[in-house]
Design a protein around this motif. Structure first.
Motif, short mmCIF file in Angstrom:
data_model
loop_
_atom_site.label_atom_id
_atom_site.label_comp_id
_atom_site.label_asym_id
_atom_site.label_seq_id
_atom_site.Cartn_x
_atom_site.Cartn_y
_atom_site.Cartn_z
N GLN A 319 0.82 -1.21 0.00
CA GLN A 319 0.00 0.00 0.00
C GLN A 319 0.87 1.27 0.00
OE1 GLN A 319 -3.87 -0.33 2.42
NE2 GLN A 319 -2.55 -1.85 3.33
N PHE A 323 -0.83 0.72 -4.17
CA PHE A 323 -1.56 -0.41 -4.75
C PHE A 323 -2.68 -0.80 -3.79
CE2 PHE A 323 2.29 -1.31 -7.34
CZ PHE A 323 1.65 -1.35 -8.57
N VAL A 324 -3.76 -1.33 -4.36
CA VAL A 324 -4.88 -1.75 -3.54
C VAL A 324 -4.63 -3.19 -3.07
CG1 VAL A 324 -7.39 -2.03 -3.51
CG2 VAL A 324 -6.36 -0.26 -4.92
N PRO A 325 -4.69 -3.46 -1.75
CA PRO A 325 -4.32 -4.79 -1.26
C PRO A 325 -5.21 -5.92 -1.77
CG PRO A 325 -5.24 -3.46 0.51
CD PRO A 325 -5.01 -2.55 -0.65
N GLU A 326 -6.39 -5.59 -2.31
CA GLU A 326 -7.28 -6.65 -2.81
C GLU A 326 -6.65 -7.46 -3.92
OE1 GLU A 326 -8.71 -4.01 -1.51
OE2 GLU A 326 -10.09 -5.02 -0.14
N VAL A 327 -5.57 -6.94 -4.51
CA VAL A 327 -4.90 -7.71 -5.57
C VAL A 327 -4.43 -9.06 -5.01
CG1 VAL A 327 -2.57 -6.77 -5.24
CG2 VAL A 327 -3.26 -7.56 -7.48
N ASP A 329 -6.09 -10.91 -2.82
CA ASP A 329 -7.25 -11.81 -2.87
C ASP A 329 -7.48 -12.31 -4.29
OD1 ASP A 329 -7.68 -11.50 -0.17
OD2 ASP A 329 -9.01 -9.79 -0.43
N ILE A 330 -7.27 -11.42 -5.27
CA ILE A 330 -7.43 -11.84 -6.67
C ILE A 330 -6.42 -12.96 -6.98
CG2 ILE A 330 -7.25 -11.13 -9.08
CD1 ILE A 330 -8.15 -8.37 -8.29
N ALA A 333 -7.44 -16.18 -5.37
CA ALA A 333 -8.57 -16.78 -6.10
C ALA A 333 -8.06 -17.49 -7.35
CB ALA A 333 -9.59 -15.72 -6.47
N PHE B 114 -10.96 -3.97 -6.08
CA PHE B 114 -9.67 -3.56 -6.65
C PHE B 114 -9.88 -2.61 -7.83
CE2 PHE B 114 -6.26 -4.15 -9.75
CZ PHE B 114 -5.15 -3.91 -8.98
N MET B 118 -8.98 1.33 -8.08
CA MET B 118 -7.97 1.74 -9.05
C MET B 118 -8.52 2.78 -10.04
SD MET B 118 -4.86 0.83 -9.04
CE MET B 118 -3.76 -0.10 -8.02
#
Lengths: 361, 319
Positions: A319, A323-327, A329-330, A333, B114, B118
């Motif tokens: 972060q 960058f968004v930390p959800e990457v 989780d992607i 997945a 995300f 973004m």
């Protein structure tokens, strides 16, 4: 051991399938970073790979603390998988365990503070076990699909815990649960190994429980019976196993594991409280990829839990680069998706092994 | 209960029932073809996200029903694309269908959050609600029915009913429907009769994806103006509706309305004087739809009419 033997070894094939899946997931994650911010992508990716190590010893300690609850929910999901059940309800069992631990920690102060955390954890396991038992009983006696019941129990558990927190252990000004100060977990030496980190005895308990689960599943008749029911309910009944009892016990054990995870996380002195909001506990769902990646093997789950904890810490540190930390989780997945395709990976490796074998002859 | 409260209740129930109906019918196509699709939740999220993002970007130049129609097409298309991955894993690779579905369920909310953060900096994607139809001309003048169905409604409600009618006809009155059902019951027999099991299952899963994606948008439009990367377990509720509906369109309609009513009670009980007067704590109302699901399934699951081959990869050599 020669290459052919190694390649046709069953557990080697499974593990290499997981490694393939992880490599694919990382690759696609890197591509996503490249698309969203080409200039910083490589730096961001290196931060993900470094995970907890970005923060030195403290970061590693925090990584262990991050891995602790998901190892337990992973064990919960994995144990149920081994016995033929899909416990998607770890989230509900987890939060009920958390509530029971906090309630005992706050209210049962007549117990000396050195023992209170142990009693609180026992309460957490019991609460999780009871919540898991509901899905087990309905599955055993009424043939209700445990996936649906346990999802519904996640929501019911969330609303129930919110209600219970508000009516018993509520800190009105912060809209969250009261801190169980007398029941905080001891550090278990972790404060010396990883100074200033959140790590405590919880990670040690998680690893010990994982080993215990391995022994139960692989070395005892009881574990064998549970697994047998998972393979074939009718055949197990024919063999004299009480299959209804087995299903209920499996769900209770799975629930107790998730509940223990909730207890451990919320008894850690890290400022974590039950907040009264309508959001399901994510730790329960994060147990699913941990279990799948660890191939439902308790020892494998220790490593996959550490891996996911490592990735999460990477997401936390990246972060810095906006960058968004959800990457993360992607990426997880995608790893799970590819491990679902592992059958294909396995047969590719088998073909490869066969070719190798042909050449040596 | 006054008549206006009753109309309010029915209109609210529509908002929750129609998306359940659409998604459960989607699940029906997939399971009837022999593929279990627990990714409905994730597909709803992606469908809602992409189409609402589209509305968010287009609403300065467009509004009203045409924008909604375009958004619905986009939602269905996106859902279909995501479901392709489930179809590929389940049909070509013979993967575990529950694991593949779980992967998509993990992927969807992470991707939505995300991408939103973004592209627009925040997690919530907002949209202006310019889609409400206050009165349908002519039909709203009908006694009772006009007030119930043709006032304060949305185009999506009628689309939902159309999908139900088409599904009933397709499943029971067409050659395609018969073949689809055969693939879910006994794929080896269908194969022997010259039906391509693979093709049928692809069609089943892709239809389920399109309908689930559409259902995600249909759920959001009447009840909110901001999408937050989640659909509150609606995809799973739709699976429960499918089971309670015994995989048949007519019963699915009934089940969807039952759950829709439960959800309405939980969401809008403060607007219903009788329920408010009971003084039951709000958390009880919030639990209602989930509790009702468990209770109903407890009494209906014993004799399940699930497609026999659902969840099993097709193995031509098996008897």
């Amino acid at each position: 051991m020669n290459v052919k033997k190694l390649l046709s070894n069953r557990s080697f094939k499974s593990i290499s399938a997981s490694v393939f899946a992880i490599l694919f997931g990382l690759l696609i994650g890197y591509i996503i970073l490249l698309i969203s911010n080409p200039a910083q992508a490589t730096r961001g990716f290196i931060i993900i790979l470094n995970g907890g190590f970005n923060g030195g010893l403290r970061g590693v300690g925090n990584m262990l603390h991050n891995a602790m609850p998901i190892i337990l929910t992973g064990l919960s999901v994995g144990f149920a998988f081994k016995t033929g059940l899909f416990n998607i309800g770890a989230s509900g069992q987890f939060i009920l365990g958390a509530f029971a631990a906090i309630y005992i920690g706050v209210k049962w102060t007549f117990i000396p503070s050195g023992f209170l955390w142990i009693v609180a954890l026992a309460g957490a396991m019991l609460a999780g076990a009871l919540w898991g038992a509901i899905a087990g009983i309905l599955k055993a006696f009424r043939n209700v699909n445990e996936v649906i019941t346990s999802i519904m129990l996640n929501y019911i558990g969330m609303y129930l815990v919110n209600f219970l927190v508000v009516s018993t252990v509520f800190d009105l000004t912060r809209n969250q649960s009261i801190s169980p100060v007398n029941a905080y977990l001891p550090s278990g030496g972790m404060d010396i190994l990883f100074p200033f980190s959140s790590a405590n005895i919880g990670i040690i308990i998680a690893v010990v429980v994982a080993i215990l689960m391995y022994v139960v599943l692989e070395k005892t008749t009881f574990g064998f019976e549970l697994k047998a029911v998972g393979y074939n309910r009718e055949a197990s009944r024919y063999a004299g196993i009480n299959e209804k009892r087995s299903i209920i016990l499996s769900m209770m054990i799975a629930g107790a594991l998730a509940g223990l995870g909730g207890g451990l996380l919320y008894l850690s002195n890290t400022g974590k409280h039950i907040e009264v909001v309508d959001i399901l506990a994510s730790e329960g769902f994060n147990g699913i990829p941990v279990a799948l990646l660890g191939l439902s093997n308790p020892i494998g789950i220790i490593f996959s839990g550490l891996f996911v904890g490592h990735m999460n810490m990477g997401g936390f540190y990246m972060q810095r680069l906006r960058f968004v930390p959800e990457v993360i989780d992607i990426m997880i997945a995608i790893i799970i998706y590819f491990s679902a395709l592992s059958l294909a990976f396995k047969s590719t490796i088998e073909n490869f092994a066969r070719k190798l074998g042909g050449r040596t002859k | 209960m006054t008549l206006s409260t009753f109309y309010f209740l029915v209109q609210q129930t529509m908002f929750y029932s129609i998306p359940l109906l659409i998604v459960a019918i989607g699940g029906m196509y997939s399971e009837r073809s022999g593929v279990v699709n627990i990714a409905l939740e994730g597909i709803m999220i992606i469908g809602a996200f992409v189409s609402i993002f589209f509305m968010n970007q287009m609403q300065s130049t467009m509004s009203g029903q045409w924008l909604l129609v375009l958004a619905m097409l986009i939602a269905a298309g996106t859902g279909m694309i995501l479901s392709f991955f489930h179809a590929y894993a389940s049909i070509n690779m013979k993967a575990n269908q529950v694991i593949s579905g779980t992967a998509l369920n993990l992927f969807a909310p992470a991707f939505a959050i995300f991408t939103a953060r973004m592209l627009i900096g925040v997690q919530q994607v907002t949209f202006m609600n310019t889609y409400r139809i206050t009165e349908v001309p002519v039909l709203s003048a009908l006694p009772i029915l006009g007030d119930l169905l043709f006032k304060n409604t949305y185009l999506t409600t009628f689309v939902g009913f159309a999908i139900l009618i088409v599904a009933t006809i397709v499943l029971y009155k067409t050659r395609f429907g018969l073949r689809l059902r055969a693939c879910g019951e006994h794929p080896q027999a269908a194969d022997a009769a010259g039906v391509s099991v693979k093709k049928m299952r692809y069609i089943g899963v892709l239809i389920s994806g399109a309908l689930a994606g559409l259902g995600g948008l249909v759920l959001m439009v009447p009840v909110t103006t901001a999408f937050d990367g989640q659909v509150a377990g609606y995809g799973f509720l739709a699976l429960a509706v499918l089971i309670f509906g015994q995989w048949r369109p007519g019963r699915i309609l009934f089940a969807a309305f039952f759950f829709g009513l439960m959800k309405t009670i939980s969401a809008a009980y403060t607007g219903i004087p009788i329920l408010l007067a009971l003084g039951i704590p709000s958390y009880m109302f919030k639990m209602t739809p989930y509790l009702a699901t468990i209770v109903i399934l407890t009494f209906t699951s014993k004799k399940s009419a699930a497609p026999k081959a659902a969840g099993e990869p097709y193995d031509a050599g098996k008897r």
